[in-house]
Design a protein around this motif. Structure first.
Motif, PDB file in Angstrom:
ATOM      1  N   ASP A 113      -1.850  67.891  -4.882  1.00 39.27           N
ATOM      2  CA  ASP A 113      -2.867  68.309  -3.904  1.00 39.27           C
ATOM      3  C   ASP A 113      -2.196  68.851  -2.648  1.00 39.27           C
ATOM      4  N   ALA A 114      -1.169  68.120  -2.171  1.00 37.06           N
ATOM      5  CA  ALA A 114      -0.469  68.548  -0.951  1.00 37.06           C
ATOM      6  C   ALA A 114       0.192  69.907  -1.170  1.00 37.06           C
ATOM      7  N   ASN A 117      -2.577  72.466  -1.112  1.00 34.33           N
ATOM      8  CA  ASN A 117      -3.112  72.588   0.252  1.00 34.33           C
ATOM      9  C   ASN A 117      -2.159  73.426   1.110  1.00 34.33           C
ATOM     10  N   GLN A 120      -2.650  76.911   0.227  1.00 33.65           N
ATOM     11  CA  GLN A 120      -3.886  77.434   0.833  1.00 33.65           C
ATOM     12  C   GLN A 120      -3.630  77.825   2.296  1.00 33.65           C
ATOM     13  N   ARG A 138       6.514  70.945   0.674  1.00 39.50           N
ATOM     14  CA  ARG A 138       5.585  70.360  -0.316  1.00 39.50           C
ATOM     15  C   ARG A 138       6.041  70.693  -1.741  1.00 39.50           C
ATOM     16  N   ARG A 484      -4.760  76.159  -8.800  1.00 35.95           N
ATOM     17  CA  ARG A 484      -5.043  74.741  -8.546  1.00 35.95           C
ATOM     18  C   ARG A 484      -6.025  74.150  -9.558  1.00 35.95           C
TER      19      ARG A 484
ATOM     20  N   SER B  57      -9.339  65.801  -0.843  1.00 35.34           N
ATOM     21  CA  SER B  57      -8.226  66.601  -0.324  1.00 35.34           C
ATOM     22  C   SER B  57      -8.616  68.077  -0.269  1.00 35.34           C
ATOM     23  N   GLY B  58      -9.322  68.541  -1.333  1.00 35.59           N
ATOM     24  CA  GLY B  58      -9.766  69.934  -1.377  1.00 35.59           C
ATOM     25  C   GLY B  58     -10.762  70.230  -0.267  1.00 35.59           C
ATOM     26  N   GLU B  60     -11.059  68.668   2.639  1.00 33.72           N
ATOM     27  CA  GLU B  60     -10.351  68.690   3.935  1.00 33.72           C
ATOM     28  C   GLU B  60      -9.651  70.027   4.132  1.00 33.72           C
ATOM     29  N   ALA B  61      -9.008  70.505   3.054  1.00 32.33           N
ATOM     30  CA  ALA B  61      -8.305  71.786   3.145  1.00 32.33           C
ATOM     31  C   ALA B  61      -9.304  72.919   3.382  1.00 32.33           C
ATOM     32  N   SER B  62     -10.474  72.835   2.748  1.00 25.26           N
ATOM     33  CA  SER B  62     -11.506  73.869   2.935  1.00 25.26           C
ATOM     34  C   SER B  62     -11.994  73.874   4.379  1.00 25.26           C
ATOM     35  N   THR B 167     -11.788  77.810  -1.119  1.00 29.21           N
ATOM     36  CA  THR B 167     -11.439  77.054  -2.324  1.00 29.21           C
ATOM     37  C   THR B 167     -10.737  78.059  -3.237  1.00 29.21           C
TER      38      THR B 167
END
Lengths: 578, 293
Positions: A113-114, A117, A120, A138, A484, B57-58, B60-62, B167
């Motif tokens: 996930d990290a 992220n 992203q 990461r 992802r 987690s997704g 929060e990133a969004s 996303t």
């Protein structure tokens, strides 16, 4: 006749004392593991026929028998083997639990996930150096975690393998002990005298068989002469009478781990893996741990190749003028899709990749030049020729060569070189402009060029018409971020996203350890029940022994009283004579 | 069934071990506040936890991505808002200078102000935020607008919009490009006014009024479009915040331990443990050996 009375009483004294000896032996062994309580079986001594009458000769010891139920004993052997198997699985899986992390520390899923992220963040700010540095960190985390998990799991496999080798020595010692006890029992019981059972030796043999069952699963066949035949679940002979077949560890074809074989003929002992500690160690080594390593490896392969597939066709903020492939083929003249030194060679398909040479603004060759690849025929040398071994022979402004290590070098001199549209997967397979290096969990690392310069993380693609590269173009970064939640199956099998794979790995481990724990609890419970059942037949009850002791004591006293009375009778008789 | 001393002790020991296991598990649950922390404690529930945490987690990133887009669009909206008064002033000047009574020198003076307005407009079109050109597409390292030799505004950026990934499946455009019609019209109308003033051409000045008015409307429309995107982002942000809250509740319900239930179980186990200890001590005295004197 008074003398006869004395003789009967004297025999009784001796017999009651033998009874007391048995009681004493039982009390002494009340805490001895595997001891079966013994009973002195008294019978009337053969009578004497005198005239019309048959006169009894008192009591004598017929036999000393041990109380045991062979059915319970066999059930204990079978359960011991299964309990040891289940415990080994439980302990073995518990020992790698830390590898999978817990909810309080970063595990594979949260590290993935990290990673995404960070991707992203980078996609949303491609020219941000902090986002790039974060991405490298990461990516390092996920590479380090995957390889560290793989190392820990393989190390546990290896330690299980070593332990099998060590335990085989104990198995051989136990087999020898059983064979030796067989010989002793046979010798002691071969006299054919009633009541000459080698009780204590049989107890010791039972204990040795139980001990053996903890190591390996065994089938036992009792013979009429008091001997014991032991064999593996597959029917291979282990012990017969005084003969024991030693075991050893040997290598198996296609495996880096040992199998259990017979020392005499080198044949594999069949059915050994189905029970006992050795079976448990072999099962956890070859099934559970092997599955985890395989799943982790598959996850790493999917991560490496899927990211590299995208990354190879992009560019970062650093203007790169020369690329060297991370991998060198064994034969530069052979087809690129069949080289044994290229782990992902089989992924190369018919297609092409485009080389953009940014030699001027606008470039000499806007839109770049495609290098075509026919997977089954194109060799690395063909690709060198297509790009041009020397300036001016192929694509303008760039040259290609195979260096001393056998790696492909694509050199633009002072010109920035950018790749795009790698539909052949050649760039990804040969690790040219890739994000990750390696072929699986064991050797996954972030590409050395990216580690030293985060600006080399590709986020943009060259324009298909002009070859222009915009600094904040994030089209390539978006396509990596899109991985992802994508179901991937780089190495075949059921398509699943990377996160699903990581979650399933932790879930499978949880399920395996739960099953092993349940089995272990069930076996322990069965062992307790069997132990209670055995105790109810073979265990020493001190209260009972006290009663038996008093019984023999009173009988002894009564016999002594008989002697005293007979003595008085003799004295009276002698008085008549005087 | 025949019972031996050893079997009774073994039964008591097994019971004590089981109760101590309950004590150990209960203590861990109370100290961590979770029903489980490791996969071995509940494999299926652990997997569900990982899935919820992945979704969290997704989200929060969004939310982080939405903030990035809001910031970029917010700065764009502010800049566009500053352009509107420029266009209004230009329109005012055009109307004023279209009066037939004004002299060439007066119009020359007005053209100087229009040039200043033009420069302001170029400056705003070339606004950089965090060192990146705001209106140049993804070519943020170049100035969006340059004036060529004939005074025309030339767009230097590219035609690629700056997308923000909310996303893996949702991307939104977070920028406005200076090759948008509103900018093109604004530059063209100001140039037309300036040229007309310099040439003292009353008819063309009058024609510029319509051009400036149209450009001004387009600029207001563009600003409204950005405002609309910001509103849409605010709605998405609220959706994500709601999802974040739901996930937090779901995670809490899924992982949190029922303290009362664990405390009760611990108390019951403690009672059993005490009884087992008492039984061990008591049973030690219950033997025929102790009564044979």
């Amino acid at each position: 006749m008074i003398v006869r009375t004395l003789q009967i009483a004297a025999k009784s004294l001796a017999t009651q004392q033998q009874g007391m000896d048995t009681v004493s032996h039982n009390i002494a062994n009340v805490n001895t593991d595997g001891y079966s309580r013994q009973s002195a079986n008294l019978v009337t001594a053969p009578s004497d026929q005198m005239g019309l009458f048959s006169f009894g000769n008192g009591v004598q010891l017929d036999s000393i028998s041990r109380s045991m139920d062979p059915l319970i004993a066999r059930a204990q052997v079978a359960n011991n083997s299964q309990a040891s198997f289940a415990n080994t699985l439980k302990e073995g899986l518990s020992s790698v639990e830390a590898t999978f992390g817990n909810l309080g520390v970063p595990g594979l899923t949260s590290t993935l996930d990290a990673f995404f992220n960070a991707q992203q963040l980078l996609a949303n700010s491609p020219d941000d150096p902090i986002a790039r540095t974060g991405m490298v960190a990461r990516a390092n985390d996920i590479a380090n975690l995957a390889s560290s998990m793989q190392q820990q799991l393989v190390a546990r496999q290896q330690s299980a393998n070593l332990e099998v080798g060590t335990l085989i020595n104990s198995v051989n010692t136990t087999l020898d002990n059983i064979a030796d006890l067989n010989t002793q029992i046979l010798k002691k019981e071969s006299g054919g005298q009633a009541g000459s059972q080698a009780n204590d030796l049989r107890d010791r043999r039972d204990i040795e068989v139980l001990k053996l069952a903890k190591f390996i699963p065994v089938q036992q066949v009792s013979t009429n002469d008091g001997g014991l035949l032991l064999q593996t679940p597959g029917g291979d002979l282990l012990v017969q009478g005084g003969y024991a077949r030693d075991l050893k560890v040997g290598t198996a074809a296609g495996s880096s781990f040992d199998v259990v074989q017979f020392s005499d003929n080198g044949m594999t002992a069949t059915g050994i893996g189905s029970g006992g500690r050795i079976g448990g160690l072999m099962t956890i080594r070859d099934t559970q741990l092997a599955d985890y390593v395989s799943t982790l490896d598959s996850l790493a392969r999917n991560l490496i190749f899927s990211v590299n597939q995208q990354h190879a066709g992009g560019t970062g903020t650093t203007a790169v003028t020369s690329y060297t492939s991370g991998l060198a083929p064994a034969n530069a003249a052979a087809p690129v899709n069949a080289d044994p030194d290229i782990p992902f060679a089989a992924k190369i398909v018919d297609g092409s990749f485009t080389i953009h040479v940014l030699d001027s603004d606008p470039p000499t060759n806007p839109g770049g030049t495609a290098v075509n690849i026919t997977a089954a025929t194109t060799s690395l040398n063909d690709i060198v020729a297509a790009i041009g071994a020397t300036a001016g022979t192929g694509i303008a402004g760039v040259s290609a060569s195979v260096n001393a290590s056998g790696a492909l070098v694509i050199d633009g001199g002072a010109n920035r070189v950018v790749f795009s549209n790698d539909s052949s997967n050649f760039l990804a397979a040969y690790e040219i402009n890739t994000f990750f290096s390696g072929s699986g969990a064991a050797d996954i690392t972030v590409d050395a060029a990216i580690l030293s310069d985060a600006g080399r993380i590709a986020t943009a693609t060259a324009d298909a018409t002009t070859s222009a590269v915009a600094i904040n173009d994030n089209s390539l970064a978006l396509s990596i971020f899109a991985l992802r939640d994508q179901a991937l199956n780089v190495d075949g099998g059921t398509p699943a996203s990377l996160t699903e794979r990581a979650t399933n790995l932790a879930g499978s481990f949880g399920m395996d350890i739960a099953a092993a724990t349940r089995d272990s609890i069930f076996r322990e419970s069965e062992a307790t029940t069997l132990s209670l059942q055995r105790d109810s037949v073979s265990g020493v009850n001190l209260d009972e022994e006290m009663i038996n002791m008093m019984t023999f004591q009173r009988s002894y006293e009564a016999a002594a009283k008989v002697i005293q009375t007979a003595n008085q009778m003799l004295t009276s008789l002698m008085g008549l004579i005087r | 069934m025949r019972i031996t001393t050893q079997s009774i002790y073994n039964t008591l020991l097994t019971g004590i071990r089981n109760q101590m296991q309950i004590q150990s598990e209960g203590t861990e649950q109370i100290s961590s506040g979770r029903r489980f922390s490791r996969p071995s404690q509940d494999g299926v529930a652990y997997t569900t936890s990982l899935n919820i945490r992945h979704a969290q987690s997704g989200i929060e990133a969004s939310l982080g991505a939405i903030n990035k887009a809001k910031l970029r669009l917010g700065i764009s909206a502010n800049t566009l808002t500053e352009i509107v008064p420029i266009m209004q002033r230009a329109e005012f000047l055009a109307v004023q200078q279209s009066n037939a009574t004004l002299s060439a020198s007066q119009r020359q003076t007005a053209s100087i102000e229009v040039t200043a307005l033009q420069n302001q407009l170029i400056s705003l079109a070339n606004t950089a935020f965090e060192g990146e050109a705001l209106f140049a597409g993804t070519a943020t390292d170049v100035q969006a607008i340059q004036i060529d030799g004939s005074g025309d505004a030339i767009y230097q950026g590219n035609t690629q919009d700056r997308t923000v990934a909310l996303t893996p499946a949702q991307n939104i455009v977070s920028n406005v490009r200076a090759d948008h019609t509103a900018f093109t019209q604004a530059f063209a109308s100001l140039k037309s006014l300036k040229d007309s003033l310099t040439a003292n051409n009353q008819l063309n000045i009058q024609a510029s009024i319509d051009l400036i008015s149209s450009a001004s409307n387009a600029m207001v429309g563009l600003n409204a479009e950005v405002g609309g995107k910001l509103s849409s982002l605010a709605i998405r942000e609220n959706t994500f915040l709601g999802m974040e809250m739901q996930m937090q509740i779901q995670l809490s319900q899924h992982e949190s331990v029922d303290m009362a239930e664990v405390a009760t179980r611990l108390a019951q186990s403690e009672t059993s443990l005490k009884a087992a200890y008492a039984e061990v001590a008591k049973f030690n005295q219950l033997s025929l050996v102790n009564f044979l004197r």
